[in-house]
Design a protein around this motif. Structure first.
Motif, short mmCIF file in Angstrom:
data_model
loop_
_atom_site.label_atom_id
_atom_site.label_comp_id
_atom_site.label_asym_id
_atom_site.label_seq_id
_atom_site.Cartn_x
_atom_site.Cartn_y
_atom_site.Cartn_z
N PRO A 55 -49.20 -48.61 34.86
CA PRO A 55 -48.80 -49.91 34.53
C PRO A 55 -49.13 -50.31 33.23
N TYR A 56 -48.31 -51.44 32.67
CA TYR A 56 -48.38 -51.84 31.38
C TYR A 56 -49.71 -52.82 31.76
N LYS A 57 -50.59 -53.21 30.86
CA LYS A 57 -51.54 -54.18 31.07
C LYS A 57 -50.86 -55.64 31.22
N ASN A 103 -33.70 -38.73 18.95
CA ASN A 103 -32.36 -38.90 18.34
C ASN A 103 -31.71 -40.16 18.21
N GLN A 104 -32.18 -41.39 18.99
CA GLN A 104 -31.56 -42.61 18.88
C GLN A 104 -31.02 -43.04 17.51
N ASN A 105 -31.42 -42.94 16.47
CA ASN A 105 -30.74 -43.43 15.32
C ASN A 105 -31.33 -42.34 14.02
N GLY A 141 -42.34 -49.20 12.37
CA GLY A 141 -42.34 -49.95 13.40
C GLY A 141 -41.88 -49.43 14.70
N GLN A 142 -40.75 -48.80 14.55
CA GLN A 142 -40.21 -48.38 15.79
C GLN A 142 -41.01 -47.04 16.24
N PHE A 143 -41.33 -46.32 14.90
CA PHE A 143 -41.92 -45.18 15.37
C PHE A 143 -43.50 -45.33 15.75
N GLN A 177 -33.49 -59.94 28.89
CA GLN A 177 -33.33 -59.33 30.45
C GLN A 177 -34.69 -58.66 30.77
N ARG A 178 -35.12 -57.76 29.87
CA ARG A 178 -36.26 -56.72 30.19
C ARG A 178 -37.52 -57.63 30.55
N GLY A 179 -37.79 -58.67 29.73
CA GLY A 179 -38.95 -59.80 30.03
C GLY A 179 -38.76 -60.25 31.63
N ALA A 224 -40.31 -50.38 6.47
CA ALA A 224 -41.37 -51.05 7.24
C ALA A 224 -40.68 -51.36 8.45
N GLN A 225 -39.40 -51.51 8.67
CA GLN A 225 -38.82 -51.62 9.84
C GLN A 225 -38.79 -50.32 10.70
N GLN A 226 -38.38 -49.22 10.21
CA GLN A 226 -38.30 -47.97 10.67
C GLN A 226 -39.57 -47.45 11.21
N TYR A 242 -43.63 -56.96 20.46
CA TYR A 242 -43.32 -55.94 19.14
C TYR A 242 -41.81 -55.66 19.08
N ARG A 243 -41.12 -56.09 20.25
CA ARG A 243 -39.63 -56.02 20.16
C ARG A 243 -39.07 -57.06 19.12
N HIS A 244 -39.77 -57.97 19.07
CA HIS A 244 -39.21 -59.16 17.98
C HIS A 244 -38.72 -58.44 16.79
N PHE A 245 -39.47 -57.23 16.25
CA PHE A 245 -39.07 -56.57 15.15
C PHE A 245 -37.69 -56.10 15.31
N HIS A 246 -36.79 -56.35 16.25
CA HIS A 246 -35.62 -55.70 16.24
C HIS A 246 -34.77 -56.41 15.27
N THR A 247 -35.43 -57.68 15.21
CA THR A 247 -34.55 -58.56 13.93
C THR A 247 -34.60 -57.98 12.52
N MET A 262 -46.67 -45.62 21.60
CA MET A 262 -47.54 -46.41 22.68
C MET A 262 -46.98 -46.46 24.05
N SER A 263 -45.59 -46.82 23.91
CA SER A 263 -45.01 -47.07 25.31
C SER A 263 -43.65 -46.80 25.42
N LEU A 264 -43.33 -46.80 26.73
CA LEU A 264 -42.08 -46.19 27.03
C LEU A 264 -41.89 -46.62 28.51
N THR A 265 -40.64 -47.70 28.98
CA THR A 265 -40.63 -48.09 30.29
C THR A 265 -40.01 -46.81 31.05
N ALA A 266 -40.57 -46.94 32.35
CA ALA A 266 -40.30 -45.63 33.22
C ALA A 266 -38.70 -45.91 33.61
C1 HEM Z 1 -32.44 -49.29 14.96
C2 HEM Z 1 -33.60 -49.48 15.50
C3 HEM Z 1 -33.90 -49.57 16.93
C4 HEM Z 1 -33.07 -49.66 17.85
C5 HEM Z 1 -31.56 -49.07 17.92
C6 HEM Z 1 -33.76 -49.95 19.06
C7 HEM Z 1 -33.59 -49.98 20.40
C8 HEM Z 1 -34.10 -50.17 21.37
C9 HEM Z 1 -34.08 -50.08 22.73
C10 HEM Z 1 -32.37 -49.58 23.21
C11 HEM Z 1 -34.94 -50.54 23.84
C12 HEM Z 1 -34.91 -50.46 25.18
C13 HEM Z 1 -34.31 -51.66 25.74
C14 HEM Z 1 -34.44 -51.87 27.01
O1 HEM Z 1 -33.47 -51.58 27.70
O2 HEM Z 1 -35.20 -52.82 27.44
C15 HEM Z 1 -35.93 -50.56 22.77
C16 HEM Z 1 -37.26 -50.99 23.20
C17 HEM Z 1 -38.28 -51.23 22.28
N1 HEM Z 1 -38.35 -51.22 20.93
FE1 HEM Z 1 -36.62 -50.96 19.77
N2 HEM Z 1 -35.05 -50.16 18.73
C18 HEM Z 1 -35.05 -50.09 17.41
C19 HEM Z 1 -36.23 -50.42 16.40
C20 HEM Z 1 -37.40 -50.95 16.83
C21 HEM Z 1 -38.38 -51.68 16.02
C22 HEM Z 1 -38.37 -51.71 14.43
C23 HEM Z 1 -39.55 -51.92 16.72
C24 HEM Z 1 -40.85 -52.32 16.55
C25 HEM Z 1 -41.20 -52.71 15.07
C26 HEM Z 1 -39.14 -51.59 18.17
C27 HEM Z 1 -39.98 -51.77 19.13
C28 HEM Z 1 -39.34 -51.69 20.58
C29 HEM Z 1 -40.42 -51.81 21.72
C30 HEM Z 1 -41.91 -52.20 21.43
C31 HEM Z 1 -39.84 -51.39 22.88
C32 HEM Z 1 -40.24 -51.40 24.23
C33 HEM Z 1 -40.92 -49.94 24.42
C34 HEM Z 1 -41.07 -49.76 25.74
O3 HEM Z 1 -42.37 -50.12 26.15
O4 HEM Z 1 -40.33 -48.97 26.46
N3 HEM Z 1 -37.88 -51.11 18.09
N4 HEM Z 1 -35.45 -50.65 21.50
#
Ligand code: HEM
Length: 635
Positions: free
Chosen positions: A88-90, A292-294, A142-144, A477-479, A138-140, A391-396, A149-153
């Motif tokens: 579980p997540y903490k 492969n996502q992007n 972050g996603q890496f 919605q995930r929240g 810097a954005q990219q 951390y998802r805030h950086f989707h902005t 560190m995490s991925l929802t099951a």
């Molecule tokens: C083109 C760039 C990106 C795309 C298309 C993308 C897409 C997604 C998607 C589809 C999810 C899962 C949504 C859900 O169903 O809950 C997700 C989760 C997440 N994203 Fe992104 N993302 C991107 C960039 C980023 C960046 C820049 C960050 C942070 C710096 C980030 C952090 C996260 C985190 C922390 C999660 C949750 C991970 C987990 O615990 O499962 N993403 N993202």
């Protein structure tokens, strides 16, 4: 103490690091902490303690090893299962499920919370504003890091919640895994299309796996190792790593096309790229299923794959007596150290600010020797508040159009992000690998603000359809899916002033945005963490508001001190780098050098590769950038 009301006398798990409880600069001088007490009346009686429960059986005992395990087990010798996948997540705050078990949170009025798509459209409109300083890298990056560190099951159920045409499926309201996002009829994008819903499938929890007692809250599970251990490169188990290794010269498997190295083909194109009809195209296999996502994410994966092999080749040449295993593990160890250094000393300062990181003991820029801050009592698990909100805030920061840039930094072309979701072939076309890489470091990221790019809010994963999903809605919605605590309670746990009215929120959020929140939510106790904290103004010298700053720093502090193998730790000579090696990792690891060494032919790079080119950050020849001296690993 207001906290004690939450858990029938049990204290909330305090956020405990450094001198963290210091107040952040507060625009309103008389922040009102006592306000937290009024929320106690809302909390339902709870019988549980917030402890991680899990069906995963960690190893009973550990052998001390110079190298990390792939799944993170035995990093903590007293708690061998800490940080391993399928846990579980903490939680920093109590669960906020409506029934205390798993139902989506509801308003204090008892009604449903406002529609997430409506919130998404109202509070976070589509607009592109360029960041004046930080680049897309810097954005990219972050996603890496987040994928390390995490991925929802995700469920293996075949339920159809919302079908590919945006119509409610047969299981939409009957199958508990379904929580489709309903599209309001006046939705300007989807309304005219007759789209009813966006697909949403709930995260698998400990309850789904019968690992939680029937009256305890369902705990969402993360399926990757929590440690910052490059699991997205090496995988999360020995068997996964074995699929990725060539078992020759310590290398990871690659395929050569057009004289360049690429990751091997994924045996499961349907699941990983979703494009059966294009199954001749590359769909890569690496340590993480999201690679492969992007295209820009794929580029970083390939850069790190090549970096491992570059280090391995050097070590093999320096140490002809080493076998494959020794070369592989030493290369992996150096690679992880390099990555941790870039993350803590180059990447995190961009967003959390250098001074803040120093003050809260996340970095030690003055250190010349080891930093022995390993703390075996600290749990590495990724907090849900971090992964599902902060951390998802950086989707902005995402840009919807990717620039292809020439070596002399001219814009040659740009391409639409939604044309390339789960279709990485673009990185292999002609010289696009270098041009997209140069795009990463030359194109500004989108500004950290409330505005998002329509490529991820109207067109996400659209494939060949006109419109797609909405990442903003998915995040909100995930929240709810995870039953995250609300905004004001999170501020309380962070030791920040707790608002008692919408007007109080103007300490961190602008008046117009507070007005928006007040139109969306009926009561401040309904205000959701992701929504309100995303609207906070940045704390000084950072790229994030105070509440997310707290959650991000809390996580990255724990990630560091809970890791016995953290590269700056010198306590155990079996694990530690020599001081010379450590100094070389510190002086020679940089984002710039990483890209220079592993792109195809790039010759020039600005030294600070998360920052746009400027007078003080001009491209220099790659060879002139400091590098790690691998001869220090010659035996
Ligand atoms: C083109 C760039 C990106 C795309 C298309 C993308 C897409 C997604 C998607 C589809 C999810 C899962 C949504 C859900 O169903 O809950 C997700 C989760 C997440 N994203 Fe992104 N993302 C991107 C960039 C980023 C960046 C820049 C960050 C942070 C710096 C980030 C952090 C996260 C985190 C922390 C999660 C949750 C991970 C987990 O615990 O499962 N993403 N993202």
């Amino acid at each position: 103490n207001c906290y004690s009301n939450y858990l029938n006398g049990k204290e909330l798990p305090a956020i405990e690091f450094g001198d963290f409880q210091d107040k952040l600069p507060n625009a309103r001088s008389n922040g009102n902490r006592a306000g937290g007490c009024i929320y106690a009346q809302r909390m339902r009686p709870t019988k549980y303690e917030i402890v991680s429960q899990s069906c995963v059986v960690p190893p009973e005992s550990c052998e001390k090893s110079r190298y990390r395990t792939y799944d993170g087990s035995c990093n903590n010798l007293e708690n061998p299962g800490w940080g391993i996948p399928q846990q579980p997540y903490k939680r920093l705050l109590p669960f906020n499920y409506a029934d205390g078990i798993s139902k989506f949170p509801v308003s204090v009025t008892g009604e449903e919370l406002p529609n997430v798509r409506e919130i998404s459209q109202t509070a976070f409109p589509d607009k592109v504003v360029q960041d004046p300083k930080w680049n897309l890298n810097a954005q990219q990056w972050g996603q890496f890091v987040s994928h390390d560190m995490s991925l929802t099951a995700s469920t293996d159920s075949n339920a159809v919640c919302c079908d590919a045409n945006g119509q409610l499926g047969p299981d939409a309201f009957t199958d508990p895994v379904c929580a489709p996002i309903i599209i309001p009829s006046n939705d300007t994008t989807h309304g005219p299309q007759g789209t009813q819903c966006l697909n949403f499938v709930r995260t698998v929890t400990t309850r789904d796996r019968n690992c939680t007692s029937s009256d305890a809250p369902a705990q969402p599970i993360s399926v990757v190792s929590a440690y910052m251990d490059l699991s997205m490169v090496y995988g999360n188990s020995e068997s996964q790593a074995n699929e990725l290794r060539s078992f020759q010269g310590g290398r990871l498997l690659t395929v050569v096309r057009d004289g360049r190295e690429w990751p091997p083909q994924n045996p499961n194109v349907a699941d990983n790229c979703g494009r059966v009809e294009l199954s001749d195209e590359p769909c890569y296999l690496t340590g993480d299923s999201r690679m492969n996502q992007n295209p820009q994410l794929a580029i970083l994966h390939i850069v790190l794959l090549r970096e491992h092999n570059r280090i391995a080749d050097s070590l093999a040449a320096l140490n002809p007596s080493w076998d494959d295993e020794k070369i592989f593990q030493e290369a992996r160890r150096i690679h992880i150290a390099e990555n941790q250094h870039i993350n803590y000393y180059e990447y995190l300062p961009v967003f959390l600010g250098n001074d803040y990181l120093v003050k809260h003991k996340l970095i030690y820029p003055e250190a010349e020797g080891y930093v022995d801050d390993y703390d075996p009592k600290v749990d590495p698990a990724v907090s849900d508040e971090h992964a599902t909100a902060a951390y998802r805030h950086f989707h902005t920061l995402i840009q919807g159009y990717l620039h292809l840039i020439t070596e002399d930094r001219q814009l040659e072309a740009y391409t639409r992000l939604s044309d390339w979701f789960n279709r990485p072939i673009i990185v292999e076309v002609r010289d696009f690998f270098d041009k997209l890489t140069l795009g990463l470091i030359s194109q500004p990221q989108s500004l950290r603000d409330q505005f998002w790019d329509s490529e991820v809010t109207q067109y996400l994963f659209r494939r060949n359809r006109t419109f797609g999903s909405d990442l903003r809605s998915l995040d909100i919605q995930r929240g709810r899916d995870h039953g995250l605590g609300n905004y004001i309670d999170t501020r309380s746990v962070c030791g920040l002033p707790v608002p008692t009215s919408f007007q109080d929120m103007t300490d961190y959020i602008s008046q117009p945005n507070v007005d928006i929140l007040a139109t969306i939510y009926k009561d401040i106790r309904d205000v959701e963490l992701f929504v309100a904290a995303s609207l906070e103004e940045s704390a000084p010298n950072t790229e994030v508001g105070p509440t997310f700053l707290c959650l991000l720093a809390e996580q990255f502090y724990r990630t560091r001190v809970s890791d016995r193998y953290f590269y700056e730790n010198g306590a155990d000579p079996e694990i530690a780098f020599t001081l010379d090696q450590l100094r070389s990792i510190r002086s020679g690891s940089s984002m710039a050098r990483l890209l220079c060494d592993n792109a195809d032919k790039i010759q020039f790079m600005q030294p600070r590769a998360f920052e746009l080119v400027s007078e003080g950050n001009v491209p220099v020849p790659c060879d002139s950038l400091p590098k790690i001296d691998l001869s220090l690993w010659q035996e």
